[in-house]
Design a protein around this motif. Structure first.
Motif, short mmCIF file in Angstrom:
data_model
loop_
_atom_site.label_atom_id
_atom_site.label_comp_id
_atom_site.label_asym_id
_atom_site.label_seq_id
_atom_site.Cartn_x
_atom_site.Cartn_y
_atom_site.Cartn_z
N ILE A 1 40.15 45.50 27.36
CA ILE A 1 40.66 45.02 28.66
C ILE A 1 40.26 43.56 28.76
O ILE A 1 39.08 43.24 28.87
CB ILE A 1 40.00 45.80 29.84
N GLU A 2 41.23 42.67 28.69
CA GLU A 2 40.89 41.25 28.66
C GLU A 2 42.09 40.38 29.03
O GLU A 2 43.24 40.76 28.79
CB GLU A 2 40.40 40.87 27.25
N LEU B 1 38.77 39.06 37.46
CA LEU B 1 38.26 39.95 38.49
C LEU B 1 36.84 40.37 38.12
O LEU B 1 36.41 40.21 36.97
CB LEU B 1 39.13 41.22 38.53
C1 LIG Z 1 34.30 38.45 34.78
S1 LIG Z 1 35.25 38.80 33.40
C2 LIG Z 1 34.74 37.60 32.18
C3 LIG Z 1 35.14 36.24 32.51
C4 LIG Z 1 34.63 35.21 31.52
N1 LIG Z 1 33.85 34.26 32.25
C5 LIG Z 1 35.75 34.57 30.81
O1 LIG Z 1 36.26 33.58 31.34
O2 LIG Z 1 36.14 35.05 29.74
C6 LIG Z 1 34.47 40.21 32.73
C7 LIG Z 1 35.42 41.20 32.16
O3 LIG Z 1 36.23 41.74 33.18
C8 LIG Z 1 37.48 42.11 32.66
N2 LIG Z 1 38.53 41.40 33.41
C9 LIG Z 1 38.38 40.64 34.51
N3 LIG Z 1 39.56 40.20 34.96
C10 LIG Z 1 40.50 40.71 34.12
C11 LIG Z 1 41.94 40.63 34.06
N4 LIG Z 1 42.65 39.95 34.96
N5 LIG Z 1 42.57 41.28 33.06
C12 LIG Z 1 41.88 41.99 32.14
N6 LIG Z 1 40.52 42.08 32.15
C13 LIG Z 1 39.86 41.47 33.13
C14 LIG Z 1 37.46 41.78 31.19
O4 LIG Z 1 37.06 42.92 30.46
C15 LIG Z 1 36.41 40.70 31.13
O5 LIG Z 1 35.86 40.57 29.86
#
Ligand SMILES: C[S@@+](CC[C@H](N)C(=O)[O-])C[C@H]1O[C@@H](n2cnc3c(N)ncnc32)[C@H](O)[C@@H]1O
Length: 159
Positions: A83-84, A132
């Motif tokens: 999920i990324e 998110l």
């Molecule tokens: C807070 S996010 C990581 C953000 C990180 N600072 C970056 O910019 O890569 C943490 C995790 O939440 C998931 N995530 C958050 N928003 C997402 C989105 N819109 N689509 C898919 N995964 C999401 C992903 O698994 C991500 O690795």
């Protein structure tokens, strides 16, 4: 005669999480929404009050020191869904969930590293211009799955 299980099963976990409170919230959603097990990769989970159902006491919680350990222990014919936010990721709304799936979230600081994303069978992203909260993301993904592949959910958790 062969039996057919159209519901499949799923697990959810996180790669090198940072905020324990988030993970407790993620575990709670995982249990309530029907996960078969939960896991962490690269960092052990410490008990959190945010996991009010004490998910680890109801379904298995696994720890894999490295991504390789997760790969070595995938249940038979199961797919890893990363999920990324990634250019190659499929929008969640269009995603057809594998019947047997392991959902893998990235860490709050740096997400899923490229080497880990390469090991995933699928990549899925959610809408939005910025990322998110990781626990919120996991809850949305699982809700999408059980909407598309309905399952019998666990009973009310009475202590
Ligand atoms: C807070 S996010 C990581 C953000 C990180 N600072 C970056 O910019 O890569 C943490 C995790 O939440 C998931 N995530 C958050 N928003 C997402 C989105 N819109 N689509 C898919 N995964 C999401 C992903 O698994 C991500 O690795």
């Amino acid at each position: 005669m062969q039996t057919k299980n159209e519901q499949g099963f799923f697990a959810i976990g996180i790669y090198r999480h940072k905020t324990e409170h988030n993970i407790g919230t993620l575990w709670r959603s995982a249990y309530v929404l029907g996960s078969s097990y939960i896991f962490t990769v690269g960092k052990k989970y410490k008990k959190q009050t945010s996991d009010v159902v004490r998910t680890w006491s109801r379904i298995p919680l696994f720890y894999y020191p490295e991504m390789e350990d997760l790969l070595q222990n995938i249940p038979y014919d199961c797919r890893i869904v990363g999920i990324e936010i990634d250019d190659n990721a499929v929008p969640l709304a269009e995603f057809e969930h594998p019947l047997r799936a392991i959902y893998l979230l990235g860490s709050e600081d740096f997400g899923l590293p490229p080497a880990v994303k390469e090991k995933c069978h699928f990549l899925v992203r959610l809408p939005g211009n910025s990322s998110l909260n990781v626990a919120v993301t996991g809850g949305i993904v699982l809700h999408d799955r059980i909407t598309k592949i309905p399952i019998d959910l666990p009973p009310n958790h009475k202590e």
